[in-house]
Design a protein around this motif. Structure first.
Motif, PDB file in Angstrom:
ATOM      1  N   THR A  95      46.119  48.739  48.545  1.00  0.00           N
ATOM      2  CA  THR A  95      45.975  47.686  49.559  1.00  0.00           C
ATOM      3  C   THR A  95      44.522  47.514  49.983  1.00  0.00           C
ATOM      4  O   THR A  95      44.206  46.576  50.723  1.00  0.00           O
ATOM      5  N   LYS A  96      43.632  48.417  49.524  1.00  0.00           N
ATOM      6  CA  LYS A  96      42.221  48.318  49.910  1.00  0.00           C
ATOM      7  C   LYS A  96      41.342  48.998  48.865  1.00  0.00           C
ATOM      8  O   LYS A  96      41.839  49.680  47.964  1.00  0.00           O
ATOM      9  N   THR A  97      40.039  48.800  48.995  1.00  0.00           N
ATOM     10  CA  THR A  97      39.094  49.416  48.059  1.00  0.00           C
ATOM     11  C   THR A  97      39.022  50.915  48.288  1.00  0.00           C
ATOM     12  O   THR A  97      39.244  51.410  49.400  1.00  0.00           O
ATOM     13  N   TYR A  98      38.668  51.638  47.240  1.00  0.00           N
ATOM     14  CA  TYR A  98      38.597  53.091  47.333  1.00  0.00           C
ATOM     15  C   TYR A  98      37.398  53.549  48.148  1.00  0.00           C
ATOM     16  O   TYR A  98      37.473  54.480  48.941  1.00  0.00           O
ATOM     17  N   GLY A  99      36.262  52.906  47.954  1.00  0.00           N
ATOM     18  CA  GLY A  99      35.032  53.277  48.660  1.00  0.00           C
ATOM     19  C   GLY A  99      33.911  52.345  48.239  1.00  0.00           C
ATOM     20  O   GLY A  99      34.119  51.333  47.549  1.00  0.00           O
ATOM     21  N   GLN A 100      32.707  52.687  48.700  1.00  0.00           N
ATOM     22  CA  GLN A 100      31.575  51.833  48.370  1.00  0.00           C
ATOM     23  C   GLN A 100      31.404  51.713  46.856  1.00  0.00           C
ATOM     24  O   GLN A 100      31.560  52.699  46.119  1.00  0.00           O
ATOM     25  N   TYR A 101      31.112  50.480  46.394  1.00  0.00           N
ATOM     26  CA  TYR A 101      30.960  50.080  44.996  1.00  0.00           C
ATOM     27  C   TYR A 101      32.279  49.930  44.253  1.00  0.00           C
ATOM     28  O   TYR A 101      32.278  49.587  43.066  1.00  0.00           O
ATOM     29  N   ALA A 102      33.402  50.154  44.925  1.00  0.00           N
ATOM     30  CA  ALA A 102      34.702  49.928  44.289  1.00  0.00           C
ATOM     31  C   ALA A 102      34.962  48.417  44.205  1.00  0.00           C
ATOM     32  O   ALA A 102      34.541  47.641  45.066  1.00  0.00           O
ATOM     33  N   ILE A 103      35.687  48.034  43.147  1.00  0.00           N
ATOM     34  CA  ILE A 103      36.012  46.615  42.942  1.00  0.00           C
ATOM     35  C   ILE A 103      37.514  46.467  42.738  1.00  0.00           C
ATOM     36  O   ILE A 103      38.114  47.186  41.926  1.00  0.00           O
ATOM     37  N   LEU A 104      38.102  45.568  43.517  1.00  0.00           N
ATOM     38  CA  LEU A 104      39.508  45.212  43.327  1.00  0.00           C
ATOM     39  C   LEU A 104      39.589  43.852  42.639  1.00  0.00           C
ATOM     40  O   LEU A 104      38.786  42.953  42.905  1.00  0.00           O
ATOM     41  N   ASN A 109      51.711  34.407  44.461  1.00  0.00           N
ATOM     42  CA  ASN A 109      52.089  35.800  44.212  1.00  0.00           C
ATOM     43  C   ASN A 109      50.851  36.510  43.668  1.00  0.00           C
ATOM     44  O   ASN A 109      50.405  36.249  42.560  1.00  0.00           O
ATOM     45  N   VAL A 110      50.269  37.429  44.491  1.00  0.00           N
ATOM     46  CA  VAL A 110      48.982  38.042  44.184  1.00  0.00           C
ATOM     47  C   VAL A 110      49.185  39.456  43.654  1.00  0.00           C
ATOM     48  O   VAL A 110      49.883  40.277  44.293  1.00  0.00           O
ATOM     49  N   ILE A 111      48.572  39.730  42.475  1.00  0.00           N
ATOM     50  CA  ILE A 111      48.612  41.064  41.909  1.00  0.00           C
ATOM     51  C   ILE A 111      47.262  41.737  42.177  1.00  0.00           C
ATOM     52  O   ILE A 111      46.204  41.154  41.916  1.00  0.00           O
ATOM     53  N   ILE A 112      47.303  43.003  42.699  1.00  0.00           N
ATOM     54  CA  ILE A 112      46.093  43.745  43.037  1.00  0.00           C
ATOM     55  C   ILE A 112      45.861  44.827  41.977  1.00  0.00           C
ATOM     56  O   ILE A 112      46.760  45.630  41.707  1.00  0.00           O
ATOM     57  N   THR A 113      44.688  44.802  41.368  1.00  0.00           N
ATOM     58  CA  THR A 113      44.342  45.822  40.361  1.00  0.00           C
ATOM     59  C   THR A 113      42.963  46.379  40.703  1.00  0.00           C
ATOM     60  O   THR A 113      42.275  45.905  41.609  1.00  0.00           O
ATOM     61  N   GLY A 114      42.524  47.419  39.957  1.00  0.00           N
ATOM     62  CA  GLY A 114      41.164  47.925  40.104  1.00  0.00           C
ATOM     63  C   GLY A 114      41.083  49.282  40.770  1.00  0.00           C
ATOM     64  O   GLY A 114      42.028  50.070  40.778  1.00  0.00           O
ATOM     65  N   ASP A 115      39.905  49.492  41.375  1.00  0.00           N
ATOM     66  CA  ASP A 115      39.573  50.805  41.975  1.00  0.00           C
ATOM     67  C   ASP A 115      39.985  50.763  43.442  1.00  0.00           C
ATOM     68  O   ASP A 115      39.180  50.480  44.340  1.00  0.00           O
TER      69      ASP A 115
END
Length: 248
Positions: free
Chosen positions: A217-226, A240-246
């Motif tokens: 539901t949120k970024t992991y930390g600084q420099y993380a990209i969702l 309908n939004v799919i969330i991927t990434g760090d």
């Protein structure tokens, strides 16, 4: 005999008419004979020649019987008689092969104008349309396609369709909330980068839904990209939004 022929001619042109025959022959000064006959007509009809001779190349057409004379009919511009041969009339279009042709056709299907389309492969030429109306001015130089990065300050932001295809860089050191929109179109992709100390949380706007295979539901930390990707939007108001990434 000459007197008899003269008498017969006089009788035929006066009160007495010669008995009809199946055919009539005419002889010319050259000795040839022309025969006019109608062996299968069930009723009588008149073949009345026009009062004057037609112009060269005209056709003799039926006047409709009765006392109406036959008529000389012009071929018009569509046909051309040349050297005793009947052909299609010529147009102003130059015969040849046209590349990416730009043509004009009239209501009768005749080609009335033709020109080559824009050239390709040489610097300075106008490119042909690909999928719609394009407006070009002067020489165009195209480089690699590079996405845009938009820096955002503050602790809240509402996504819009204009954000699709871009990267949003959030620099605030406090927690940030990004709210999706129910009107985001299917196929919309947005990258969310945490550029500062504040984590970026993703909140579903009214009418929108969001999913993550890892419950991010949120970024992991600084420099993380969702990565946010809209896979469907029924009726244009239920993104309908799919969330991927760090994420976290």
């Amino acid at each position: 005999m000459a007197d008899y022929e003269a008498l017969r001619t006089c009788l035929n042109t006066g009160e007495f008419v010669e008995v009809p025959t199946p055919s009539r022959q005419f002889s010319g000064p050259g000795g040839g004979v022309i025969t006019m006959q109608n062996p299968s007509a069930a009723t009588n009809y008149n073949f009345n020649l026009p009062a004057t001779a037609g112009s060269a190349g005209e056709l003799l057409t039926s006047g409709g019987g009765g006392s109406n004379p036959e008529a000389w009919t012009s071929l018009g511009t569509d046909m051309l008689l040349s050297g005793n041969v009947l052909n299609l009339g010529t147009t102003t279009v130059t015969a040849g092969t046209y590349a990416l042709s730009n043509i004009t056709v009239d209501s009768k299907g005749r080609l009335t104008a033709a020109a080559n389309g824009p050239s390709t492969g040489t610097s300075g030429h106008t490119l042909p349309y690909l999928d719609g109306g394009n407006s070009w001015s002067g020489t165009q130089i195209f480089g690699p396609v590079v996405g845009s990065v938009s820096t955002k300050t503050g602790t809240s932001y509402a996504l819009a369709a204009t954000d699709c295809g871009t990267t949003l860089l959030f620099t605030d050191n406090s927690a940030i909330t990004v709210t999706t929109s129910n009107s985001l179109p299917a196929g919309c992709a947005v990258a969310i980068e945490q550029g500062g100390g504040g984590q970026v949380s993703i909140a579903a706007g009214s009418g929108a839904t969001q999913h993550s295979p890892h419950n991010y539901t949120k970024t992991y930390g600084q420099y993380a990209i969702l990565g946010l990707f809209v896979d469907t939007n029924a009726g244009g108001t239920a993104a309908n939004v799919i969330i991927t990434g760090d994420g976290a």
